[in-house]
Design a protein around this motif. Structure first.
Motif, PDB file in Angstrom:
ATOM      1  N   MET A   1       0.826  -1.211   0.000  1.00 46.05           N
ATOM      2  CA  MET A   1       0.000   0.000   0.000  1.00 46.05           C
ATOM      3  C   MET A   1       0.857   1.257   0.000  1.00 46.05           C
ATOM      4  SD  MET A   1      -3.120  -0.734   2.560  1.00 46.05           S
ATOM      5  CE  MET A   1      -4.521   0.037   1.802  1.00 46.05           C
ATOM      6  N   LEU A   2       1.925   1.175   0.793  1.00 45.84           N
ATOM      7  CA  LEU A   2       2.856   2.305   0.880  1.00 45.84           C
ATOM      8  C   LEU A   2       4.246   1.789   0.528  1.00 45.84           C
ATOM      9  CD1 LEU A   2       3.232   5.295   1.851  1.00 45.84           C
ATOM     10  CD2 LEU A   2       3.805   4.338   4.085  1.00 45.84           C
ATOM     11  N   LYS A   3       4.876   2.464  -0.437  1.00 42.17           N
ATOM     12  CA  LYS A   3       6.201   1.993  -0.861  1.00 42.17           C
ATOM     13  C   LYS A   3       7.145   3.175  -1.005  1.00 42.17           C
ATOM     14  CE  LYS A   3       8.325  -1.010  -4.210  1.00 42.17           C
ATOM     15  NZ  LYS A   3       8.254  -1.593  -5.523  1.00 42.17           N
ATOM     16  N   VAL A   4       8.250   3.087  -0.305  1.00 43.71           N
ATOM     17  CA  VAL A   4       9.244   4.160  -0.317  1.00 43.71           C
ATOM     18  C   VAL A   4      10.485   3.606  -1.010  1.00 43.71           C
ATOM     19  CG1 VAL A   4      10.792   5.448   1.227  1.00 43.71           C
ATOM     20  CG2 VAL A   4       8.357   5.257   1.783  1.00 43.71           C
ATOM     21  N   SER A   5      10.956   4.294  -2.052  1.00 47.40           N
ATOM     22  CA  SER A   5      12.152   3.798  -2.732  1.00 47.40           C
ATOM     23  C   SER A   5      13.206   4.877  -2.917  1.00 47.40           C
ATOM     24  CB  SER A   5      11.813   3.181  -4.100  1.00 47.40           C
ATOM     25  OG  SER A   5      10.527   3.511  -4.522  1.00 47.40           O
ATOM     26  N   GLY A   6      14.403   4.552  -2.493  1.00 43.63           N
ATOM     27  CA  GLY A   6      15.553   5.447  -2.673  1.00 43.63           C
ATOM     28  C   GLY A   6      15.356   6.816  -2.049  1.00 43.63           C
ATOM     29  N   LEU A   7      14.597   6.866  -0.958  1.00 45.54           N
ATOM     30  CA  LEU A   7      14.248   8.170  -0.369  1.00 45.54           C
ATOM     31  C   LEU A   7      15.461   8.853   0.284  1.00 45.54           C
ATOM     32  CD1 LEU A   7      11.975  10.215   0.500  1.00 45.54           C
ATOM     33  CD2 LEU A   7      11.867   8.934   2.645  1.00 45.54           C
ATOM     34  N   LYS A   8      15.688  10.075  -0.175  1.00 40.92           N
ATOM     35  CA  LYS A   8      16.719  10.914   0.456  1.00 40.92           C
ATOM     36  C   LYS A   8      16.067  12.213   0.911  1.00 40.92           C
ATOM     37  CE  LYS A   8      20.612   9.318  -2.309  1.00 40.92           C
ATOM     38  NZ  LYS A   8      21.669   9.692  -3.265  1.00 40.92           N
ATOM     39  N   VAL A   9      16.418  12.641   2.128  1.00 40.44           N
ATOM     40  CA  VAL A   9      15.912  13.909   2.654  1.00 40.44           C
ATOM     41  C   VAL A   9      17.074  14.629   3.316  1.00 40.44           C
ATOM     42  CG1 VAL A   9      14.157  15.033   4.094  1.00 40.44           C
ATOM     43  CG2 VAL A   9      13.729  12.725   3.218  1.00 40.44           C
ATOM     44  N   ALA A  10      17.185  15.922   3.044  1.00 45.82           N
ATOM     45  CA  ALA A  10      18.293  16.690   3.612  1.00 45.82           C
ATOM     46  C   ALA A  10      17.764  17.955   4.279  1.00 45.82           C
ATOM     47  CB  ALA A  10      19.285  17.056   2.519  1.00 45.82           C
ATOM     48  N   TYR A  11      18.479  18.377   5.322  1.00 50.06           N
ATOM     49  CA  TYR A  11      18.231  19.693   5.923  1.00 50.06           C
ATOM     50  C   TYR A  11      19.451  20.523   5.572  1.00 50.06           C
ATOM     51  CZ  TYR A  11      14.737  17.240   8.762  1.00 50.06           C
ATOM     52  OH  TYR A  11      13.670  16.487   9.192  1.00 50.06           O
ATOM     53  N   GLY A  12      19.328  21.443   4.625  1.00 48.25           N
ATOM     54  CA  GLY A  12      20.501  22.166   4.161  1.00 48.25           C
ATOM     55  C   GLY A  12      21.525  21.153   3.659  1.00 48.25           C
ATOM     56  N   GLY A  13      22.736  21.224   4.175  1.00 48.65           N
ATOM     57  CA  GLY A  13      23.767  20.292   3.712  1.00 48.65           C
ATOM     58  C   GLY A  13      23.763  18.964   4.454  1.00 48.65           C
ATOM     59  N   ILE A  14      22.882  18.810   5.434  1.00 48.39           N
ATOM     60  CA  ILE A  14      22.908  17.580   6.245  1.00 48.39           C
ATOM     61  C   ILE A  14      21.941  16.546   5.677  1.00 48.39           C
ATOM     62  CG2 ILE A  14      22.450  16.599   8.529  1.00 48.39           C
ATOM     63  CD1 ILE A  14      22.954  19.479   9.617  1.00 48.39           C
ATOM     64  N   GLN A  15      22.493  15.377   5.324  1.00 43.50           N
ATOM     65  CA  GLN A  15      21.665  14.270   4.829  1.00 43.50           C
ATOM     66  C   GLN A  15      21.068  13.541   6.017  1.00 43.50           C
ATOM     67  OE1 GLN A  15      21.099  12.512   1.855  1.00 43.50           O
ATOM     68  NE2 GLN A  15      21.970  14.051   0.475  1.00 43.50           N
ATOM     69  N   ALA A  16      19.777  13.683   6.232  1.00 41.16           N
ATOM     70  CA  ALA A  16      19.147  13.011   7.374  1.00 41.16           C
ATOM     71  C   ALA A  16      18.661  11.614   6.991  1.00 41.16           C
ATOM     72  CB  ALA A  16      17.985  13.845   7.900  1.00 41.16           C
ATOM     73  N   VAL A  17      18.217  11.448   5.747  1.00 38.64           N
ATOM     74  CA  VAL A  17      17.768  10.147   5.232  1.00 38.64           C
ATOM     75  C   VAL A  17      18.513   9.913   3.924  1.00 38.64           C
ATOM     76  CG1 VAL A  17      15.767   8.851   4.374  1.00 38.64           C
ATOM     77  CG2 VAL A  17      15.514  10.329   6.370  1.00 38.64           C
TER      78      VAL A  17
ATOM     79  N   ILE B   1       7.077  11.551   3.810  1.00 40.38           N
ATOM     80  CA  ILE B   1       5.923  10.819   3.255  1.00 40.38           C
ATOM     81  C   ILE B   1       4.698  11.726   3.214  1.00 40.38           C
ATOM     82  CG2 ILE B   1       4.286   8.916   3.670  1.00 40.38           C
ATOM     83  CD1 ILE B   1       6.632   7.344   4.918  1.00 40.38           C
ATOM     84  N   THR B   2       4.524  12.528   4.268  1.00 39.25           N
ATOM     85  CA  THR B   2       3.302  13.339   4.360  1.00 39.25           C
ATOM     86  C   THR B   2       3.488  14.752   3.814  1.00 39.25           C
ATOM     87  OG1 THR B   2       3.885  13.746   6.665  1.00 39.25           O
ATOM     88  CG2 THR B   2       2.250  12.066   6.255  1.00 39.25           C
ATOM     89  N   GLY B   3       4.551  14.977   3.075  1.00 34.29           N
ATOM     90  CA  GLY B   3       4.709  16.250   2.377  1.00 34.29           C
ATOM     91  C   GLY B   3       5.155  17.411   3.258  1.00 34.29           C
ATOM     92  N   LEU B   4       5.558  17.120   4.488  1.00 27.59           N
ATOM     93  CA  LEU B   4       5.974  18.203   5.393  1.00 27.59           C
ATOM     94  C   LEU B   4       7.446  18.559   5.218  1.00 27.59           C
ATOM     95  CD1 LEU B   4       4.141  16.991   8.634  1.00 27.59           C
ATOM     96  CD2 LEU B   4       3.474  18.886   7.146  1.00 27.59           C
ATOM     97  N   GLN B   5       8.181  17.681   4.562  1.00 28.32           N
ATOM     98  CA  GLN B   5       9.603  17.920   4.310  1.00 28.32           C
ATOM     99  C   GLN B   5       9.886  17.524   2.859  1.00 28.32           C
ATOM    100  OE1 GLN B   5      11.448  19.296   6.818  1.00 28.32           O
ATOM    101  NE2 GLN B   5      13.061  19.498   5.292  1.00 28.32           N
ATOM    102  N   PRO B   6      10.554  18.390   2.097  1.00 27.88           N
ATOM    103  CA  PRO B   6      10.775  18.045   0.681  1.00 27.88           C
ATOM    104  C   PRO B   6      11.630  16.789   0.496  1.00 27.88           C
ATOM    105  CG  PRO B   6      11.409  20.336   1.158  1.00 27.88           C
ATOM    106  CD  PRO B   6      11.101  19.687   2.469  1.00 27.88           C
ATOM    107  N   VAL B   7      11.326  16.054  -0.549  1.00 27.43           N
ATOM    108  CA  VAL B   7      12.068  14.843  -0.903  1.00 27.43           C
ATOM    109  C   VAL B   7      13.222  15.252  -1.815  1.00 27.43           C
ATOM    110  CG1 VAL B   7      11.881  12.688  -2.214  1.00 27.43           C
ATOM    111  CG2 VAL B   7      10.023  13.386  -0.681  1.00 27.43           C
ATOM    112  N   ALA B   8      14.456  14.921  -1.431  1.00 30.57           N
ATOM    113  CA  ALA B   8      15.612  15.291  -2.257  1.00 30.57           C
ATOM    114  C   ALA B   8      15.789  14.308  -3.413  1.00 30.57           C
ATOM    115  CB  ALA B   8      16.879  15.345  -1.398  1.00 30.57           C
ATOM    116  N   ALA B   9      15.484  13.041  -3.159  1.00 31.15           N
ATOM    117  CA  ALA B   9      15.576  12.021  -4.221  1.00 31.15           C
ATOM    118  C   ALA B   9      14.711  10.833  -3.824  1.00 31.15           C
ATOM    119  CB  ALA B   9      17.024  11.575  -4.408  1.00 31.15           C
ATOM    120  N   GLY B  10      14.358  10.020  -4.833  1.00 34.01           N
ATOM    121  CA  GLY B  10      13.562   8.826  -4.570  1.00 34.01           C
ATOM    122  C   GLY B  10      12.084   9.081  -4.772  1.00 34.01           C
TER     123      GLY B  10
END
Ligand code: ATP
Length: 233
Positions: free
Chosen positions: A1-17, A47-56
């Protein structure tokens, strides 16, 4: 139902995911565990659109939902209960529950409020109390009740046990199990790894923004590495 692939999330220069993959299948309860700062909340926010997705990509019911906001997602059946509960403090319990149904246009809302009261008798006793005057545990119950009012297909729960007394933690996990047993698919994010894995079908361990382990929850619970790192053994 929910599938996350290659998800990257960053805060400025910091890669959090840092490029994670996971999925939640219909009817499953999946737990995402990990230490402080591992990236669990960031993943839910992406996932819920509160933080931009950098990749994936993020797919819900087979379609990409990347970049969609919370309202659109709730209307489609993807509902999050945020860390810190997020109840409307100046509204009563009943008003909060009605707000949870804002994405619906049917005439079963009152009946569903009664169902929520069946799961949480405490909310029924306090129906006309302002949410802001409730205890932390009661607010967590309200946040869960409000999310159920949206009739979610998938429920995302961020650290429901955080800051609660042991008795309230027991109650909250009991209710998570009940909601799951009634057929709601769930993704449970928790630092309380033993409790979260004990309830789950499968689990993922998040470590510094990467999935370090995954498998059936019982296997993870018995894994010496998981026990050493997350269960304090
Ligand atoms: P916790 O269980 O402590 O909530 P978590 O696994 O949910 O931890 P996140 O909150 O997702 O972790 O944080 C992941 C990383 O991203 C951490 O290093 C954190 O400091 C960083 N981070 C989170 N939010 C922000 C922000 N708004 N700005 C900058 N960095 C952030």
């Amino acid at each position: 139902m929910l599938k996350v692939s290659g998800l990257k999330v960053a805060y400025g220069g910091i890669q959090a995911v840092k490029g994670i993959d996971f999925e939640v299948r219909e009817g499953e309860l999946v737990s995402l565990i990990g230490a402080n700062g591992a990236g669990k909340t960031t993943t839910l926010k992406a996932i819920t659109g509160l933080q931009p997705v950098a990749a994936g990509d993020i797919e819900f019911l087979g379609k990409s939902i990347k970049g969609q906001g919370a309202w659109d997602l709730a209307r489609q059946g993807l509902v999050m209960i945020p860390e810190g509960r997020g109840t409307f403090t100046r509204m009563t319990i009943v008003e909060n529950l009605q707000m949870g149904a804002y994405v619906r246009q049917d005439d079963e809302i009152e009946a569903d409020i009664e169902k929520v009261f069946g799961i949480f008798p405490r909310l029924k006793e306090r129906a006309h109390q302002l949410a802001g005057t409730m205890s932390g545990g009661e607010q967590q119950m309200l946040a869960m009740g409000r999310a159920l009012m949206a009739r979610p297909k998938v429920l995302l729960l961020d650290e429901p046990s955080m800051g609660l007394s042991p008795i309230m933690v027991d109650k909250i996990f009991e209710v998570v199990q009940t909601i799951h047993a009634q057929g709601t698919t769930m993704l449970l994010v928790e630092q309380n790894a033993s409790r979260a894995l004990a309830l789950a079908d499968r689990g993922y361990v998040l470590d510094s923004g990467e999935v370090s382990m995954t498998g059936p929850a019982q296997e993870l619970l018995n894994d010496p590495k998981v026990r050493a790192a997350y269960l304090g053994e």
